[in-house]
Design an enzyme around this catalytic site. Structure first.
Site, PDB file in Angstrom:
ATOM      1  N   ASN A  18      64.937-105.700  31.151  1.00 53.80           N
ATOM      2  CA  ASN A  18      65.594-105.286  32.396  1.00 53.80           C
ATOM      3  C   ASN A  18      65.619-106.503  33.323  1.00 53.80           C
ATOM      4  O   ASN A  18      64.594-106.854  33.909  1.00 53.80           O
ATOM      5  CB  ASN A  18      64.775-104.124  33.003  1.00 53.80           C
ATOM      6  N   TRP A  19      66.782-107.118  33.434  1.00 58.58           N
ATOM      7  CA  TRP A  19      66.864-108.356  34.227  1.00 58.58           C
ATOM      8  C   TRP A  19      66.936-108.090  35.718  1.00 58.58           C
ATOM      9  O   TRP A  19      66.906-109.003  36.522  1.00 58.58           O
ATOM     10  CB  TRP A  19      68.085-109.184  33.793  1.00 58.58           C
ATOM     11  N   LYS A  20      67.118-106.836  36.081  1.00 62.61           N
ATOM     12  CA  LYS A  20      67.250-106.446  37.495  1.00 62.61           C
ATOM     13  C   LYS A  20      68.355-107.284  38.159  1.00 62.61           C
ATOM     14  O   LYS A  20      69.315-107.650  37.499  1.00 62.61           O
ATOM     15  CB  LYS A  20      65.902-106.553  38.205  1.00 62.61           C
ATOM     16  N   HIS A 105      64.986 -95.609  37.180  1.00 66.39           N
ATOM     17  CA  HIS A 105      63.968 -96.628  37.404  1.00 66.39           C
ATOM     18  C   HIS A 105      63.347 -96.387  38.788  1.00 66.39           C
ATOM     19  O   HIS A 105      64.036 -95.965  39.714  1.00 66.39           O
ATOM     20  CB  HIS A 105      64.613 -98.016  37.321  1.00 66.39           C
ATOM     21  N   GLU A 107      62.671 -98.291  41.123  1.00 67.33           N
ATOM     22  CA  GLU A 107      63.364 -98.978  42.224  1.00 67.33           C
ATOM     23  C   GLU A 107      64.582 -98.174  42.666  1.00 67.33           C
ATOM     24  O   GLU A 107      64.946 -98.156  43.838  1.00 67.33           O
ATOM     25  CB  GLU A 107      63.754-100.404  41.787  1.00 67.33           C
ATOM     26  N   GLU A 179      56.642 -95.869  33.184  1.00 69.64           N
ATOM     27  CA  GLU A 179      56.388 -97.071  33.973  1.00 69.64           C
ATOM     28  C   GLU A 179      55.584 -96.691  35.219  1.00 69.64           C
ATOM     29  O   GLU A 179      56.168 -96.215  36.212  1.00 69.64           O
ATOM     30  CB  GLU A 179      57.696 -97.711  34.418  1.00 69.64           C
ATOM     31  N   GLY A 185      56.010-105.140  38.242  1.00 78.31           N
ATOM     32  CA  GLY A 185      56.154-106.397  38.983  1.00 78.31           C
ATOM     33  C   GLY A 185      54.906-106.816  39.733  1.00 78.31           C
ATOM     34  O   GLY A 185      54.959-107.682  40.605  1.00 78.31           O
ATOM     35  N   SER A 225      54.534-104.810  33.887  1.00 82.00           N
ATOM     36  CA  SER A 225      53.764-106.044  33.676  1.00 82.00           C
ATOM     37  C   SER A 225      53.393-106.297  32.219  1.00 82.00           C
ATOM     38  O   SER A 225      52.304-106.795  31.934  1.00 82.00           O
ATOM     39  CB  SER A 225      52.511-106.044  34.578  1.00 82.00           C
ATOM     40  N   GLY A 246      60.378-106.256  32.425  1.00 78.05           N
ATOM     41  CA  GLY A 246      61.087-106.793  33.591  1.00 78.05           C
ATOM     42  C   GLY A 246      60.986-108.304  33.630  1.00 78.05           C
ATOM     43  O   GLY A 246      61.698-109.009  32.909  1.00 78.05           O
TER      44      GLY A 246
HETATM   45  P1  PGA Z   1      57.848-105.825  35.088  1.00 74.58           P
HETATM   46  O1  PGA Z   1      59.036-104.756  35.346  1.00 74.58           O
HETATM   47  O2  PGA Z   1      57.769-106.065  33.621  1.00 74.58           O
HETATM   48  O3  PGA Z   1      58.294-107.054  35.863  1.00 74.58           O
HETATM   49  O4  PGA Z   1      56.612-105.234  35.643  1.00 74.58           O
HETATM   50  C1  PGA Z   1      59.204-103.656  34.495  1.00 74.58           C
HETATM   51  C2  PGA Z   1      60.378-102.835  34.974  1.00 74.58           C
HETATM   52  O5  PGA Z   1      60.611-102.759  36.171  1.00 74.58           O
HETATM   53  O6  PGA Z   1      61.109-102.236  34.155  1.00 74.58           O
END
Ligand code: PGA
Length: 266
Positions: A18-20, A105, A107, A179, A185, A225, A246
């Site tokens: 997931n490159w966001k 997600h 976010e 998650e 993150g 993470s 991520g």
């Molecule tokens: P992260 O993000 O690996 O940077 O913790 C995971 C995600 O948001 O899908």
């Protein structure tokens, strides 16, 4: 760390990047090329999906060509064309080569107010449009500390399971991503005991609402993470079928090292 576990053939391991909101077309294409080469050389039987921003999908689709690295989107709207300013529908995503879409997600839930019912509608429209949904669920730190984790996860997942109840051909295609919000993150990864407890619980929920066969076929990913140094321990857990990655998916070396941490398929 070398894992002694082998994956069940019924669940093909899946790693999703997931490159966001990161990357311009040039860097996305460079990354696509590194992944294409790295993954195709490896000849592993896992499935790998990258989810760049919408703006890089077309270029990456061209770049990946016949590679077995697949493309996914980070969001979709549930209607099929029309007056929805700023939105993108599933047919458009298929048109630029997407096979998967990340939904719900944390976010999107927290920053963009997505609720359970919208996520259900997006799940159903994704299936309608030929996309495999990766439905994300997770508890906040406060919810975990209050002992509410499993209740919160159930509240997030049940509406999706109920909507799919009579659609067997679809529910086996569902991908669930656990998650924990506090691990996204932050560099704080959930412990292997915490992860296995949740994944086991989710598989039980699938069994209760679908059946034993479905519960053994739906893939449940862990995200939050995941890095090359903790991936093998997480992927060795019996109810973990891969990861939603991520920040570590933004560097091809790290992402490929995470793919290498998957146990062999038996
Ligand atoms: P992260 O993000 O690996 O940077 O913790 C995971 C995600 O948001 O899908």
């Amino acid at each position: 760390m070398e894992s002694s576990r082998t994956f069940s053939r019924r669940r093909r391991p899946l790693i999703v990047g997931n490159w966001k909101m990161n990357g311009l077309i040039e860097s996305a294409v460079d990354m696509g090329e590194a992944l294409r080469q790295g993954f195709d050389e490896r000849n592993t039987s896992c499935e790998v999906v990258v989810c760049p921003p919408f703006t890089a999908l077309h270029a990456l689709h061209q770049q990946l060509g016949e590679s077995s690295v697949k493309l996914g989107a980070q969001n979709v709207f549930c209607e099929e064309f029309g007056p929805y300013t700023g939105e993108i529908c599933g047919i458009m995503l298929r048109n630029v080569g997407c096979r998967y879409v990340i939904l719900g997600h944390s976010e999107r839930r927290t920053l963009f107010g997505e609720n359970h019912s919208l996520i259900v509608r997006k799940t159903m429209s994704s299936f309608r449009d030929g996309l495999q949904p990766i439905v994300c669920i997770g508890e906040s730190l406060e919810q975990r500390e209050k002992g509410e984790t499993l209740v919160v996860l159930q509240e997030q997942l049940l509406p999706v399971l109920k909507a799919l109840a009579d659609q067997r051909e679809r529910w086996v295609q569902l991908v669930v991503a656990y998650e924990p919000v506090w691990a996204i993150g932050t560099g704080k990864v959930a412990s292997t005991d915490q992860i296995q407890e949740v994944h086991y619980y989710l598989r039980g929920l699938l069994k209760e609402h679908f059946d034993e066969d479905a519960s053994q076929r739906v893939r449940i990913l862990y995200g939050g993470s995941v890095k090359p140094d903790n991936a093998a321990a997480i992927f060795a857990l019996p109810d973990v079928d891969g990861g939603l990655i991520g920040s570590a998916s933004l560097q091809s070396k790290e992402f490929l090292a995470i793919i290498d941490a998957l146990p062999a398929v038996d």
